[in-house]
Design an enzyme around this catalytic site. Structure first.
Site, short mmCIF file in Angstrom:
data_model
loop_
_atom_site.label_atom_id
_atom_site.label_comp_id
_atom_site.label_asym_id
_atom_site.label_seq_id
_atom_site.Cartn_x
_atom_site.Cartn_y
_atom_site.Cartn_z
N GLU A 162 -48.59 -24.23 -29.12
CA GLU A 162 -49.85 -23.51 -29.38
C GLU A 162 -51.07 -24.31 -28.89
O GLU A 162 -51.98 -24.66 -29.63
CB GLU A 162 -49.95 -23.17 -30.86
CG GLU A 162 -48.81 -22.26 -31.31
CD GLU A 162 -48.90 -21.81 -32.74
OE1 GLU A 162 -48.48 -20.67 -33.04
OE2 GLU A 162 -49.40 -22.58 -33.59
N GLU A 357 -42.35 -17.29 -30.27
CA GLU A 357 -42.49 -17.22 -31.72
C GLU A 357 -42.96 -15.83 -32.09
O GLU A 357 -43.94 -15.33 -31.53
CB GLU A 357 -43.51 -18.22 -32.26
CG GLU A 357 -43.13 -19.67 -32.19
CD GLU A 357 -44.19 -20.57 -32.83
OE1 GLU A 357 -44.92 -20.09 -33.73
OE2 GLU A 357 -44.30 -21.73 -32.42
#
Length: 458
Positions: A162, A357
Site C-alpha cells: 500500500e 487484497e
C-alpha cells in the site's frame, strides 16, 4: 472475447508477517516497531499473532483445501536482519525457505512482499526510519539479498505494501518514524525515499533476473465527489492524481506526475531531491500494478480548509456514500468501484492489473461447536469477483488474479483480532489466546468451490 477465466489465473490469500507469524523472540529475530507496541483495550499486542511461525503447515493445508494457487506473504526484515543493517540471521532465512518450499509442495505459487510497515526497531531509533537515505540503502541490501536467495522459487514480487499511504499522514505510522513534527516536507521526503528504494529493486530484478515479475502496489480507495459542485469534482480528481496516478506513473513510466511536480516547485518543498534521483526513478518498468481494494469514499470540498495540501484532504472530508451499504466498521461496500478501478488502471497504463487484497471485516464469535455462518462475507466476495469479471470480459482489462485479504483470521493492521476477514476462524481474542484452533466457516466451502472451478461457480 471469451468469458472464461484464464487457465493461469491466480486465486489466493494475502497476509503480512507481523499479523501472522508471532514468535517475536525466537530464532534470532530482531525487534520491529510493531513488536514493542502494547495491547490496548480493544487491540492485541504482536507477540503471538496467529502463531503461523509454528502453524504455517496447517495454514497452507487449509489454503490448499480451498484450492488456492497463490499465497502472498511477507519476508520480515527484522527476522532476516535483526538490526536491519548488519549480519543476516540464517535461522530467519531458513524459516522462509521452509514456508516457500511448503507452498510449492502444495501447488501454491508464492508472491513475496518485502515491506509491510514493520521497520526494524534499531533503524527506527537510530535513523528515524525511511526519512534517512541510510535506511533506504539498508532496505535495498535486504531486498536484493532476498530476491537473490529466492529467485528460483518466487517469481512474483512486491516492494511496499500500500505504497500510496506514504503520501498521506499515515506515513508517520508505517515508515519507522519515531520523532519529529510530522511536517509536509517530511512526508514528501519519506515518500520519495521509498520510491527510490522501489526503483532500485525494480531495476535490480529486471537487470539480474528478467524472468521475474515485479510490480507496485497501492491502497486503492476511489474517491467520489459529494455532488456536482465543480470544486468538489476538482478535489476528487486531485486526490486521484496525488494518491494514485502519481505512483502508477512512476511505476510504469519512471517519473512523478507533472501536477505533483508543479505543486512541489510552487510550494518550495525541500524533500531531499538529488540530481541523480531522476535517473534512479526512470529505471522503473512495472510488470503489473497491484492494489488492495476494500471500499470507496466520498469527498466534500466545502469541508476542506483553504490551503490544505491534497495529501491531507481526507483528514477533513471522508464521507459516507448513501448509495451503497456499509460494513460494521462503516466501510462502504462498493463492488462496482472495483470494476472501475481495474478498468481505469488497465486502460490508462496498459500493464496487467492485480487486486491482491479484498475482503470484509466482520465481528464473529464461535460457540465451540457450530459452524460460523458468514453469508455476508460470501455475498461481499461474490459481488466483487463478479465486478472483476465484468472488468475483464466486458471492459477488456487484463487481470492476473484475485487474492483475498486474511482469509485465515489475523489481527487487523490496527491490531484488532475481533475485526475478522477470514474464511477460517482462529480461536483467539485480543487478550485471550485460547487454543488458536483453526475452524472453517461457511465461506471456506464457498471459496473452495469458487477457486476450484476457476471462478465459474459463484
Amino acid at each position: 472475447m471469451t468469458d472464461k477465466m484464464p487457465d493461469t489465473f491466480f486465486w489466493g490469500n494475502s497476509s503480512s508477517s507481523m499479523q501472522t507469524e508471532g514468535a517475536v523472540h525466537l530464532d534470532g529475530k530482531g525487534r520491529s516497531v510493531y513488536d514493542v507496541r502494547p495491547a490496548g483495550p480493544d487491540t492485541s499486542d504482536w507477540q503471538v499473532a496467529i502463531d503461523a511461525y509454528h502453524r504455517y503447515e496447517e495454514d497452507l493445508d487449509l489454503m490448499q483445501a480451498m484450492h488456492m494457487n497463490m499465497y502472498r506473504l511477507q519476508i520480515s526484515w527484522s527476522r532476516v536482519i535483526p538490526d536491519g543493517d548488519g549480519e543476516f540471521n540464517q535461522a530467519g532465512i531458513a524459516y522462509y525457505d521452509r514456508v516457500i518450499d511448503a507452498c510449492l509442495a502444495r501447488g501454491i505459487t508464492p508472491m513475496v512482499c518485502l515491506y509491510h510497515f514493520d521497520m526494524p526497531l534499531a533503524l527506527a531509533k537510530q535513523y528515524n526510519g525511511f526519512i534517512s537515505r541510510h535506511t533506504v540503502d539498508a532496505f535495498v541490501r535486504f531486498g536484493q539479498a532476498m530476491i537473490e536467495r529466492f529467485h528460483d522459487r518466487v517469481k512474483y514480487w512486491l516492494v511496499f505494501n500500500e505504497h500510496n499511504l506514504y503520501f498521506t499522514d499515515e506515513v508517520f505510522n508505517i515508515s519507522g518514524y519515531l520523532k519529529g513534527a510530522k511536517t509536509l516536507p517530511e512526508m514528501y521526503q519519506i515518500f520519495h525515499h521509498t520510491m527510490l528504494a522501489h526503483a532500485r529493486l525494480d531495476a535490480y530484478v529486471h537487470q539480474t533476473y528478467p524472468d521475474l515479475k515485479i510490480g507496485g502496489m497501492l491502497a486503492y480507495t476511489p474517491i467520489y465527489p459529494q455532488d456536482a459542485d465543480p470544486k468538489t469534482i476538482f478535489a476528487a480528481r486531485q486526490l486521484d492524481e496525488f494518491l494514485n496516478n502519481n505512483l502508477n506513473s512512476a511505476y510504469v513510466n519512471g517519473h512523478y506526475s507533472p501536477e505533483v511536480w508543479r505543486y512541489i516547485k510552487r510550494s518550495g518543498l525541500d524533500f531531499d531531491w538529488q540530481p541523480e534521483d531522476a535517473a534512479v526513478l526512470s529505471q522503473q518498468h512495472a510488470d503489473f500494478i497491484a492494489f488492495s481494494y476494500y471500499r470507496s469514499a466520498v469527498v466534500d470540498a466545502t469541508k476542506i480548509p483553504d490551503g490544505t495540501p491534497v495529501n491531507r484532504y481526507l483528514a477533513y472530508s471522508f464521507e459516507d456514500n448513501p448509495f451503497v451499504g456499509q460494513t460494521e466498521w462503516g466501510w462502504a461496500i462498493d463492488p462496482l468501484g472495483l470494476r472501475n478501478v481495474i478498468t481505469k488502471l488497465y486502460d490508462q497504463y496498459q500493464v496487467p492489473v492485480f487486486p491482491v487484497e479484498n475482503g470484509i471485516g466482520i465481528h464473529e464469535t464461535w460457540d465451540g461447536e457450530h459452524q460460523i455462518d458468514d453469508t455476508a462475507r460470501i455475498d461481499y466476495h461474490r459481488a466483487h469477483i463478479q465486478a472483476m469479471q465484468a472488468a475483464m470480459f466486458e471492459d477488456g482489462a487484463e487481470v492476473l488474479g484475485y487474492l483475498g485479504w486474511g482469509l485465515i483470521d489475523i489481527p487487523s493492521s490496527h491490531a484488532d483480532m475481533e475485526k475478522r476477514y477470514g474464511a477460517v476462524y482462529v480461536n483467539r481474542g485480543n487478550h485471550d489466546l485460547r487454543d488458536l484452533r483453526r475452524v472453517p466457516k461457511k465461506s471456506f466451502y464457498w471459496f473452495q468451490q469458487v477457486f476450484g472451478s476457476n471462478g465459474e461457480d459463484l
